[in-house]
Write a protein that holds these residues in place. Structure first.
Motif, short mmCIF file in Angstrom:
data_model
loop_
_atom_site.label_atom_id
_atom_site.label_comp_id
_atom_site.label_asym_id
_atom_site.label_seq_id
_atom_site.Cartn_x
_atom_site.Cartn_y
_atom_site.Cartn_z
N SER A 50 -54.11 -44.22 7.99
CA SER A 50 -52.92 -43.42 8.27
C SER A 50 -52.34 -42.87 6.98
O SER A 50 -52.82 -43.16 5.88
CB SER A 50 -51.88 -44.29 8.98
N GLN A 51 -51.29 -42.06 7.12
CA GLN A 51 -50.60 -41.53 5.96
C GLN A 51 -49.12 -41.38 6.27
O GLN A 51 -48.71 -41.43 7.42
CB GLN A 51 -51.19 -40.18 5.55
N PHE A 52 -48.34 -41.21 5.21
CA PHE A 52 -46.90 -41.02 5.37
C PHE A 52 -46.62 -39.55 5.66
O PHE A 52 -47.14 -38.66 4.99
CB PHE A 52 -46.17 -41.45 4.11
N GLY A 53 -45.81 -39.32 6.69
CA GLY A 53 -45.38 -37.96 7.01
C GLY A 53 -43.87 -37.89 7.00
O GLY A 53 -43.18 -38.91 7.07
N PHE A 54 -43.36 -36.68 6.92
CA PHE A 54 -41.91 -36.51 6.88
C PHE A 54 -41.54 -35.29 7.71
O PHE A 54 -42.21 -34.26 7.67
CB PHE A 54 -41.42 -36.33 5.45
N GLY A 55 -40.49 -35.44 8.50
CA GLY A 55 -40.02 -34.35 9.34
C GLY A 55 -38.51 -34.25 9.32
O GLY A 55 -37.81 -35.14 8.86
N GLY A 56 -38.03 -33.16 9.86
CA GLY A 56 -36.59 -32.98 9.95
C GLY A 56 -36.25 -31.61 10.46
O GLY A 56 -37.10 -30.72 10.53
N GLY A 57 -34.99 -31.45 10.84
CA GLY A 57 -34.55 -30.15 11.31
C GLY A 57 -33.39 -30.24 12.27
O GLY A 57 -32.60 -31.21 12.25
N LEU A 58 -33.30 -29.26 13.14
CA LEU A 58 -32.19 -29.10 14.07
C LEU A 58 -32.46 -29.83 15.37
O LEU A 58 -33.57 -29.77 15.92
CB LEU A 58 -31.99 -27.61 14.35
N VAL A 59 -31.44 -30.53 15.90
CA VAL A 59 -31.53 -31.14 17.22
C VAL A 59 -30.38 -30.60 18.09
O VAL A 59 -29.27 -30.37 17.60
CB VAL A 59 -31.46 -32.68 17.16
N VAL A 60 -30.68 -30.38 19.36
CA VAL A 60 -29.70 -29.87 20.31
C VAL A 60 -29.79 -30.68 21.59
O VAL A 60 -30.86 -30.77 22.20
CB VAL A 60 -29.93 -28.37 20.62
N ASP A 61 -28.67 -31.28 22.00
CA ASP A 61 -28.60 -32.03 23.25
C ASP A 61 -27.69 -31.29 24.23
O ASP A 61 -26.51 -31.06 23.94
CB ASP A 61 -28.04 -33.44 23.01
N TYR A 62 -28.25 -30.91 25.38
CA TYR A 62 -27.48 -30.25 26.44
C TYR A 62 -27.21 -31.29 27.54
O TYR A 62 -28.12 -31.69 28.26
CB TYR A 62 -28.28 -29.10 27.05
N PHE A 63 -25.98 -31.70 27.66
CA PHE A 63 -25.63 -32.72 28.66
C PHE A 63 -25.39 -32.06 30.02
O PHE A 63 -24.61 -31.13 30.14
CB PHE A 63 -24.39 -33.49 28.22
N PHE A 64 -26.10 -32.55 31.04
CA PHE A 64 -25.87 -32.10 32.41
C PHE A 64 -25.29 -33.22 33.25
O PHE A 64 -25.27 -33.16 34.47
CB PHE A 64 -27.15 -31.55 33.03
N GLY A 65 -24.84 -34.25 32.60
CA GLY A 65 -24.17 -35.40 33.20
C GLY A 65 -23.65 -36.25 32.07
O GLY A 65 -24.02 -36.06 30.90
N GLU A 66 -22.80 -37.21 32.37
CA GLU A 66 -22.22 -38.03 31.30
C GLU A 66 -23.27 -38.78 30.52
O GLU A 66 -23.15 -38.97 29.31
CB GLU A 66 -21.21 -39.01 31.91
N ASN A 67 -24.33 -39.22 31.21
CA ASN A 67 -25.34 -40.06 30.57
C ASN A 67 -26.71 -39.41 30.50
O ASN A 67 -27.70 -40.10 30.20
CB ASN A 67 -25.46 -41.39 31.31
N TYR A 68 -26.80 -38.10 30.75
CA TYR A 68 -28.10 -37.44 30.80
C TYR A 68 -28.06 -36.15 30.00
O TYR A 68 -27.12 -35.37 30.11
CB TYR A 68 -28.50 -37.13 32.24
N ALA A 69 -29.11 -35.91 29.20
CA ALA A 69 -29.14 -34.70 28.38
C ALA A 69 -30.57 -34.18 28.28
O ALA A 69 -31.53 -34.96 28.21
CB ALA A 69 -28.58 -34.98 26.99
N PHE A 70 -30.69 -32.86 28.27
CA PHE A 70 -31.95 -32.22 27.89
C PHE A 70 -31.91 -32.03 26.38
O PHE A 70 -30.98 -31.42 25.84
CB PHE A 70 -32.09 -30.87 28.60
N SER A 71 -32.90 -32.58 25.68
CA SER A 71 -32.87 -32.59 24.21
C SER A 71 -34.01 -31.73 23.66
O SER A 71 -35.18 -31.92 24.01
CB SER A 71 -33.01 -34.03 23.69
N THR A 72 -33.63 -30.80 22.80
CA THR A 72 -34.61 -29.92 22.18
C THR A 72 -34.23 -29.73 20.71
O THR A 72 -33.52 -30.55 20.14
CB THR A 72 -34.72 -28.59 22.94
N GLY A 73 -34.68 -28.65 20.10
CA GLY A 73 -34.36 -28.39 18.70
C GLY A 73 -35.48 -27.61 18.05
O GLY A 73 -36.33 -27.01 18.71
#
Length: 228
Positions: A50-73
């Motif tokens: 294996s090898q070490f990888g690194f990631g990052g960026g924008l996250v967006v959570d769209y809540f369609f209920g108090e405890n539920y979200a569609f998450s993208t980014g």
């Protein structure tokens, strides 16, 4: 993969309601990545570390209920690993050789997931579970840290990007903890597993006529982020 994406897209279509809540943030994701390699015994492709990888960026959570979200980014992620395989030199001697191939690819990643949140388990603290997938487009590849690579069997130089298919897709599963710092600021930390679904080999079968070669990405990431 289509069966996975259709429900997620249907959830995304519900986001436009007036009651939807949107949370936007940033995250970093150091990861341990590897390549799952298989083939017939003739070339004996296998994973070799294996090898070490690194990631990052924008996250967006769209809540369609108090405890539920569609998450993208939109994320920039590094993946790869080392594979081994058997080959023969392309000359009169036809000498058998073993090849070790370290591949590193940088992807532009679009997550398509659902997050499920518990009620508060402590003051301002909730556990979340994340499941879904991601679509990934390679934007840079290196073999042995170089953009070009000489095939030791054919002595032909190719672009490292010629070895990798033009798109990838992952199944994703994760869990973590989210803590509310203030009225609209939250921090989170979790672990996620990314299992490649697409055979990314774009060289050995098409240009070398190897049989039944499969190479897929895998990785485990530490997800650390903040939402505003």
């Amino acid at each position: 993969m289509k069966k996975l994406l259709l429900p997620l897209l249907a959830l995304a279509a519900t986001i436009g309601t007036a009651s939807a809540q949107v949370e936007i943030g940033l995250k970093i994701s150091p990861a341990i990545t590897s390549l799952r390699a298989e083939s017939t015994s003739t070339n004996a492709f296998s994973s070799d570390g294996s090898q070490f990888g690194f990631g990052g960026g924008l996250v967006v959570d769209y809540f369609f209920g108090e405890n539920y979200a569609f998450s993208t980014g939109l994320l920039l992620t590094g993946k790869g690993g080392t594979i081994n395989y058997n080959d023969v030199t392309n000359d009169a001697i036809q000498q058998p050789i073993g090849v070790k191939l370290p591949i590193t690819t940088q992807y532009l990643e679009l997550p398509l997931t659902v997050k499920l949140f518990t009620n508060e388990i402590a003051s301002a603290t909730r556990i979340y579970f994340q499941v879904g997938g991601s679509l990934n487009v390679p934007i840079g590849t290196r073999i042995s840290k170089n953009k070009f690579y000489v095939d030791p069997a054919t002595a032909t130089e190719n672009k490292a990007s010629d070895y990798v298919y033009f798109i990838d897709a992952d199944a994703l599963a994760g869990a973590g903890v989210e803590y509310q710092l203030g009225k609209s600021t939250k921090v989170f930390a979790g672990l996620s597993y990314h299992r490649g679904l697409v055979d990314i080999d774009h060289y050995f079968e098409s240009k070398r006529d190897f049989k039944d070669v499969t190479i897929k990405n895998s990785g485990v990431a530490l997800d650390l982020g903040i939402k505003f």
